[in-house]
Design a protein around this motif. Sequence first.
Motif, PDB file in Angstrom:
ATOM      1  N   SER A 120     -70.524   9.926  93.228  1.00 22.85           N
ATOM      2  CA  SER A 120     -69.174   9.689  92.720  1.00 22.85           C
ATOM      3  C   SER A 120     -68.464  10.945  92.233  1.00 22.85           C
ATOM      4  O   SER A 120     -67.237  10.961  92.124  1.00 22.85           O
ATOM      5  N   GLY A 121     -69.217  11.981  91.909  1.00 18.60           N
ATOM      6  CA  GLY A 121     -68.598  13.179  91.337  1.00 18.60           C
ATOM      7  C   GLY A 121     -68.520  13.146  89.829  1.00 18.60           C
ATOM      8  O   GLY A 121     -67.893  14.018  89.220  1.00 18.60           O
ATOM      9  N   LEU A 122     -69.148  12.165  89.194  1.00 14.40           N
ATOM     10  CA  LEU A 122     -69.124  12.086  87.733  1.00 14.40           C
ATOM     11  C   LEU A 122     -70.078  13.090  87.099  1.00 14.40           C
ATOM     12  O   LEU A 122     -69.949  13.418  85.925  1.00 14.40           O
ATOM     13  N   SER A 123     -71.022  13.596  87.873  1.00 19.05           N
ATOM     14  CA  SER A 123     -71.984  14.560  87.349  1.00 19.05           C
ATOM     15  C   SER A 123     -71.356  15.936  87.192  1.00 19.05           C
ATOM     16  O   SER A 123     -70.645  16.423  88.079  1.00 19.05           O
ATOM     17  N   ARG A 124     -71.646  16.572  86.061  1.00 21.04           N
ATOM     18  CA  ARG A 124     -71.180  17.947  85.823  1.00 21.04           C
ATOM     19  C   ARG A 124     -71.975  18.948  86.658  1.00 21.04           C
ATOM     20  O   ARG A 124     -71.639  20.130  86.690  1.00 21.04           O
ATOM     21  N   MET A 125     -72.996  18.501  87.333  1.00 20.65           N
ATOM     22  CA  MET A 125     -73.813  19.389  88.162  1.00 20.65           C
ATOM     23  C   MET A 125     -73.292  19.491  89.586  1.00 20.65           C
ATOM     24  O   MET A 125     -73.812  20.272  90.377  1.00 20.65           O
ATOM     25  N   ASP A 126     -72.293  18.697  89.948  1.00 13.15           N
ATOM     26  CA  ASP A 126     -71.681  18.800  91.270  1.00 13.15           C
ATOM     27  C   ASP A 126     -70.819  20.055  91.344  1.00 13.15           C
ATOM     28  O   ASP A 126     -70.012  20.313  90.445  1.00 13.15           O
ATOM     29  N   LEU A 127     -70.991  20.828  92.401  1.00  9.40           N
ATOM     30  CA  LEU A 127     -70.213  22.047  92.593  1.00  9.40           C
ATOM     31  C   LEU A 127     -69.747  22.131  94.041  1.00  9.40           C
ATOM     32  O   LEU A 127     -70.560  22.046  94.956  1.00  9.40           O
ATOM     33  N   VAL A 128     -68.449  22.289  94.233  1.00  8.44           N
ATOM     34  CA  VAL A 128     -67.895  22.379  95.582  1.00  8.44           C
ATOM     35  C   VAL A 128     -66.594  23.164  95.505  1.00  8.44           C
ATOM     36  O   VAL A 128     -65.911  23.166  94.469  1.00  8.44           O
ATOM     37  N   SER A 129     -66.235  23.853  96.566  1.00 10.02           N
ATOM     38  CA  SER A 129     -64.994  24.628  96.582  1.00 10.02           C
ATOM     39  C   SER A 129     -63.901  23.885  97.333  1.00 10.02           C
ATOM     40  O   SER A 129     -64.181  22.994  98.154  1.00 10.02           O
ATOM     41  N   ALA A 130     -62.665  24.253  97.066  1.00  9.51           N
ATOM     42  CA  ALA A 130     -61.535  23.666  97.791  1.00  9.51           C
ATOM     43  C   ALA A 130     -61.652  23.964  99.288  1.00  9.51           C
ATOM     44  O   ALA A 130     -61.301  23.131 100.124  1.00  9.51           O
ATOM     45  N   ASP A 131     -62.158  25.126  99.626  1.00  8.77           N
ATOM     46  CA  ASP A 131     -62.309  25.507 101.030  1.00  8.77           C
ATOM     47  C   ASP A 131     -63.265  24.564 101.762  1.00  8.77           C
ATOM     48  O   ASP A 131     -63.022  24.172 102.902  1.00  8.77           O
ATOM     49  N   ASP A 132     -64.361  24.183 101.085  1.00 11.41           N
ATOM     50  CA  ASP A 132     -65.320  23.262 101.703  1.00 11.41           C
ATOM     51  C   ASP A 132     -64.697  21.887 101.912  1.00 11.41           C
ATOM     52  O   ASP A 132     -64.950  21.215 102.926  1.00 11.41           O
ATOM     53  N   ILE A 133     -63.886  21.436 100.956  1.00  9.88           N
ATOM     54  CA  ILE A 133     -63.214  20.145 101.098  1.00  9.88           C
ATOM     55  C   ILE A 133     -62.236  20.184 102.269  1.00  9.88           C
ATOM     56  O   ILE A 133     -62.127  19.219 103.041  1.00  9.88           O
ATOM     57  N   ILE A 134     -61.539  21.297 102.412  1.00 11.50           N
ATOM     58  CA  ILE A 134     -60.607  21.456 103.539  1.00 11.50           C
ATOM     59  C   ILE A 134     -61.361  21.336 104.876  1.00 11.50           C
ATOM     60  O   ILE A 134     -60.896  20.675 105.810  1.00 11.50           O
ATOM     61  N   LYS A 135     -62.525  21.962 104.962  1.00  9.48           N
ATOM     62  CA  LYS A 135     -63.316  21.884 106.193  1.00  9.48           C
ATOM     63  C   LYS A 135     -63.708  20.439 106.489  1.00  9.48           C
ATOM     64  O   LYS A 135     -63.680  19.986 107.646  1.00  9.48           O
TER      65      LYS A 135
END
Length: 349
Positions: free
Chosen positions: A235-250
Motif C-alpha cells: 500500500s505504501g504505508l510503510s516508511r521503508m518504501d523508497l522509490v523515485s519519480a523517475d521509476d514511477i514514470i517508467k
Amino acid sequence: DSYFTPDYYPNGWAIEDLPCYFAMPTTALVFNEDQISVTVTPGVAAGSATHYEINPSTDYVSVDNKGVSKTDSLTQKRHRQADSVIATGTSSIDITRDIGGNEIAIKGEIPLHGTATNQQLSVEDPTLFAATLLRETLAEHDIEVSGDARTERESAKPYPFMKARVLASYTSPPLSEIVKAMDKQSDNLFAEELFRTVAKEIGGTGDWNTGAIVMKRYLASIAIDISRIAIADGSGLSRMDLVSADDIIKLLHTMRDKPKLFDAFYNSLPIMGVDGTLSSRMKGTVAEGNIHAKTGFLTGDRSISGYLTTRDGEMLAFSIIGNNFTVPVREANNVQNLALLRLVNFSRK
C-alpha cells in the motif's frame, strides 16, 4: 486464513497507526475490511453519558464509554438587532482502540444537539473477528452452534480442510474492478491483499518479503533499476518504501504501451475534480476531468502520479513527490496543482 503466513503487518508501519481504519491487519480471511464502525450521539440531558452504536453489532469488541453530553453553546448574533441564539458548539469526542486489544474507549464531550461522531477502527485478530461474527449470525438465526469461535492457530492440531464439505462458493468481480475500487478510494487493505496474493500465487508464500521479490522481478523486466528502490508493503504505508519519480514514470510508460492492460489501469485511477480521492481537487479548472492520477499521503509526504492531456491533445505521464515538508498539506497540494496546471496548458506549437 492459512493461505497467507500468520503475520498481520509488514515492516515500517507506524505503531500509532495500527488501530486506524487505514492500517487494517492483513489476513486471507477478511470480513468488513477487518474494521468496525463506532458512532457516538448525545445522551438525553447535560451530564448524561453519550449513546454509542457499533457496526457490525458484535460482542467481539468491548466499549468503555466515558463520553459525556454537554449543554449547547449560547452565542450572540448581531444582525440589525442583538438577539441570543442557540448554537450547538463543538464536540471533543475521541474514539480510540488500545493497541494489541479490542477494547474501544470513548472520551470527551458532545453538545446535546450536536451531530454524531463516527470513527472507523481496525480490529485485532481479524480471523477470529470473522469467525465470531459468523457464529453470532448463525445463533441469531436459531442455528445451533456448539463450542466457541476460534482460529486454527489456536487449535491443538490442524483442521483437515481438504476433507470438509463445501456448502457454498462465490466468485469475485474481475481483477479490473477490484483494482478500480482500490485505486479510486486509495484502499490500503485491498492493496495489501493483492500484494500478498501475488506473493502466494507467483512466489509460493503469502508474505511481504516474497511479494517484494516478485514485484522487483517484474520491475527489473521493464528496465527499472531495482537497486535504487525498496519495497516493504503493497500500500505504501510503510516508511521503508523508497522509490523515485523517475521509476514511477517508467512504470506509467510501460502500462501505456500495454493495450490489453492500459484501459483497465487508466480507468482505475481517480479523475481530477470528478471522483475518488481527487473528487474535490482542482474543480472549476482546466484540469477537471483531464487528469487521471493516484495520490499518496503520509505525514510530511505528499505525492501524485498519473496521466494528463496537454492543450495539444498529447498525453503525458507525470510524477510529483514531496517529502519532509512542514507546511499544511493544502500548501503542498497547491504547489502540485500549479505544476499540473502548467502541464495541462502546455503546447509545443
